[in-house]
Design an enzyme around this catalytic site. Structure first.
Site, mmCIF file in Angstrom:
data_model
loop_
_atom_site.group_PDB
_atom_site.id
_atom_site.type_symbol
_atom_site.label_atom_id
_atom_site.label_comp_id
_atom_site.label_asym_id
_atom_site.label_seq_id
_atom_site.Cartn_x
_atom_site.Cartn_y
_atom_site.Cartn_z
ATOM 1 N N TYR A 154 0.827 -1.207 0.000
ATOM 2 C CA TYR A 154 0.000 0.000 0.000
ATOM 3 C C TYR A 154 0.863 1.259 0.000
ATOM 4 C CZ TYR A 154 -2.955 -3.797 1.629
ATOM 5 O OH TYR A 154 -3.591 -5.003 1.741
ATOM 6 N N THR A 226 -7.139 0.783 17.800
ATOM 7 C CA THR A 226 -7.905 0.989 19.032
ATOM 8 C C THR A 226 -8.583 2.357 19.052
ATOM 9 O OG1 THR A 226 -6.005 1.888 20.257
ATOM 10 C CG2 THR A 226 -6.320 -0.509 20.289
#
Length: 346
Positions: A154, A226
């Site tokens: 990526y 998170t």
């Protein structure tokens, strides 16, 4: 009555449109915009509420799987420069985009090279809370998370965070004690420069690899970021030793605020997402518990039968999070000793 309802609907639509333009600024760690509502605030964050491979998690020592094929973690030795910023939700360091020398992370459980991108600081307003990941339900005063993206597949973090194997998260548990790493002061000395939301301070020539604890023992599992949108594209690596921050440095960190200087709001601390269900995921480790010469299983040669760990719960400040000799859980604050056997693998 119908006109009143139409007016309220119009106001609601306008409000939602205004909020949607600043999703990154609107979420928090408590209240109606806290972790329990992240998946409702923005439809693109639905994994925060519906995902089954979410992070952080509680690490249960008796369910760790020893994997002898896990390699050492490799960090490039280059120094990085970037900006330390108070985002209003966290303290974040982001590396300069146009830096000539980027730090690559490889080895361990990683099949690709990952390029370091940012550091997130999670900490509590008291020493008994702060970290996102837990070890046997014990929470550390803080947790520093280094994120990198898969540079082989990526182009950047924005693309990688949505893609398979896109992100690596390196977790460093933080204890309050005498610091052993002088390089970390490049960051801690700047805490008072970023007191309020939106404030930033440049950090130059940070030797990232020297911030890591002196160990190659770690735990690893498949999880998510998170923070919103909780994308389940992260490989987590949790080092088996904490790093240390002084009482004075922790005090300075706890002075940071969520708001501006005019409206400081609440302290920035307690910015930890609650632990998420493991949902039968495997947490692997390269810590070899086989210190007693136990026979391995013919059907599963990379595991051992009848292994035990002893939770030595009286020592709270020993270096290892989980020691490799007796698997002492040195960070839990109870005076009982517990012995539990790992399940036998047939």
């Amino acid at each position: 009555m119908h006109q009143c309802s139409l007016f309220i609907l119009i106001l609601l639509c306008v409000s939602v449109r205004d909020i949607s333009g600043s999703w990154e600024e609107w979420w928090t760690y408590d209240g109606i915009s806290g972790p329990g509502f992240w998946g409702l605030i923005n439809p693109q964050w639905s994994m925060c509420n519906k995902g089954r491979r979410q992070s952080p998690v509680n690490i249960e020592p008796d369910k760790l799987l020893f994997d002898p094929w896990l390699r050492d973690i490799q960090f490039d030795k280059h120094k990085v420069s970037g900006v330390l910023q108070n985002t209003g939700q966290s303290l974040v360091f982001r590396v300069e985009k146009d830096s000539k020398h980027q730090v690559n992370i490889s080895g361990g459980p990683l099949s690709y090279r990952y390029q370091f991108e940012e550091i997130y600081f999670h900490y509590g307003m008291e020493d008994n809370r702060g970290s996102e990941h837990q070890i046997d339900h014990h929470t550390f005063p803080g947790e520093i998370q280094l994120y990198g993206f898969n540079k082989e597949l990526y182009h950047n973090m924005s693309e990688a965070q949505h893609k398979s194997q896109g992100i690596v998260g390196i977790s460093l548990m933080v204890q309050v004690g005498e610091p052993t790493n002088t390089d970390f002061r490049l960051i801690t000395s700047a805490f008072n420069k970023v007191t309020y939301r939106g404030s930033s301070f440049p950090i130059k020539h940070l030797p990232l690899s020297s911030l890591l604890p002196n160990t190659q023992q770690y735990l690893t599992y498949e999880g998510s970021t998170t923070h919103p949108g909780c994308w389940e594209t992260a490989v987590w690596i949790i080092f088996n030793k904490p790093i240390y921050i002084s009482k004075q440095e922790m005090y300075a960190l706890r002075q940071l605020m969520q708001g501006s200087q005019l409206t400081p709001k609440a302290p920035l601390g307690n910015n930890a997402r609650p632990v998420q269900p493991l949902h039968h995921r495997t947490v692997r480790t390269n810590i070899n518990f086989n210190k007693q010469g136990l026979q391995g299983s013919n059907n599963c040669p990379d595991m051992y039968r009848n292994m035990h760990y002893t939770a030595n719960l009286a020592v709270a400040l020993a270096d290892d999070i989980i020691t490799d000799s007796s698997l002492n859980i040195t960070t839990v604050t109870t005076d009982k000793e517990v012995t539990t056997s790992l399940p036998e693998i047939n």
